[in-house]
Design an enzyme around this catalytic site. Structure first.
Site, PDB file in Angstrom:
ATOM      1  N   ASP A 175       2.311   2.698   2.431  1.00  0.00           N
ATOM      2  CA  ASP A 175       2.467   3.451   3.624  1.00  0.00           C
ATOM      3  C   ASP A 175       3.760   3.241   4.212  1.00  0.00           C
ATOM      4  O   ASP A 175       4.462   2.211   4.329  1.00  0.00           O
ATOM      5  CB  ASP A 175       1.464   2.773   4.750  1.00  0.00           C
ATOM      6  CG  ASP A 175      -0.053   3.203   4.383  1.00  0.00           C
ATOM      7  OD1 ASP A 175      -0.332   3.935   3.391  1.00  0.00           O
ATOM      8  OD2 ASP A 175      -0.884   2.916   5.035  1.00  0.00           O
TER       9      ASP A 175
ATOM     10  N   CYS B 132       0.851  -1.093  -0.016  1.00  0.00           N
ATOM     11  CA  CYS B 132       0.062  -0.004  -0.086  1.00  0.00           C
ATOM     12  C   CYS B 132       0.870   1.307  -0.134  1.00  0.00           C
ATOM     13  O   CYS B 132       0.348   2.248  -0.185  1.00  0.00           O
ATOM     14  CB  CYS B 132      -0.978  -0.074   0.991  1.00  0.00           C
ATOM     15  SG  CYS B 132       0.090   0.065   2.640  1.00  0.00           S
TER      16      CYS B 132
ATOM     17  N   CYS C 249      -2.509   6.049   5.681  1.00  0.00           N
ATOM     18  CA  CYS C 249      -3.906   5.902   5.863  1.00  0.00           C
ATOM     19  C   CYS C 249      -4.290   6.295   7.190  1.00  0.00           C
ATOM     20  O   CYS C 249      -3.646   6.315   8.138  1.00  0.00           O
ATOM     21  CB  CYS C 249      -4.757   4.326   5.668  1.00  0.00           C
ATOM     22  SG  CYS C 249      -4.251   3.329   6.871  1.00  0.00           S
TER      23      CYS C 249
ATOM     24  N   CYS D 147      -2.570  -2.108   9.925  1.00  0.00           N
ATOM     25  CA  CYS D 147      -1.993  -1.129  10.266  1.00  0.00           C
ATOM     26  C   CYS D 147      -1.544  -0.934  11.555  1.00  0.00           C
ATOM     27  O   CYS D 147      -0.382  -0.165  11.891  1.00  0.00           O
ATOM     28  CB  CYS D 147      -3.159   0.070  10.150  1.00  0.00           C
ATOM     29  SG  CYS D 147      -3.942  -0.068   8.528  1.00  0.00           S
TER      30      CYS D 147
HETATM   31 FE1  FES Z   1      -1.685  -0.153   4.477  1.00  0.00          FE
HETATM   32 FE2  FES Z   1      -3.145   1.251   6.515  1.00  0.00          FE
HETATM   33  S1  FES Z   1      -3.717   0.816   4.351  1.00  0.00           S
HETATM   34  S2  FES Z   1      -1.190   0.228   6.424  1.00  0.00           S
END
Ligand code: FES
Length: 140
Positions: A35, A33, A58, A102
């Protein structure tokens, strides 16, 4: 969908920023993602006296980073290392199943920062901190 605590920590995150002369810095990321989470620690006599974070990610990642910093501030390194994603989740009154990964990222960022601290002290962090694994569970 999100608890009041998650919304509170997302809209009003605690301990945001960086510590220029940090004693330990951890960075973990999720390749899927994108992050990225950075954790900065100031440590005195094995106690975390200050902590800041920067999260490029996010809302759940921001909320879990914020809560993780509140949970470890003032803690001994030993207690901070015991922080698990489940402890962060409980403190936030849970996250939707798709966002559980997360909270893993936040706990890993704490471990990575403590590992960096030990490395800077000339101590091999792996026997103490374990292997640092970035969150791989993101399906977003
Ligand atoms: Fe990947 Fe939150 S969407 S860590």
């Amino acid at each position: 969908m999100y608890s009041k605590k998650v919304m509170d920590h997302f809209t009003n995150p605690r301990n945001v920023g960086c510590i220029v002369d940090a004693d330990g810095v951890g960075e973990v990321g999720n390749a899927k993602c994108g992050d990225i989470m950075q954790m900065f620690l100031k440590i005195e006599d094995s106690i975390i006296v200050d902590v800041k974070f920067k999260t490029f990610g996010c809302g759940a990642a921001i909320a879990t980073s914020s809560m993780a910093t509140e949970l470890i501030k003032g803690c001994s390194l030993e207690n901070a290392l015991a922080l698990t994603n489940n402890v962060v989740l409980e403190a936030l009154d849970g996250l939707p199943p798709a966002k559980i990964h997360c909270s893993v990222l936040a706990a890993q960022a704490v471990k990575a920062a403590i590992g960096d601290y030990y490395k800077k002290q000339g101590i091999n962090p792996e026997p103490i901190v374990g292997r640092i694994v970035s969150c791989q569970g993101c399906e977003d």
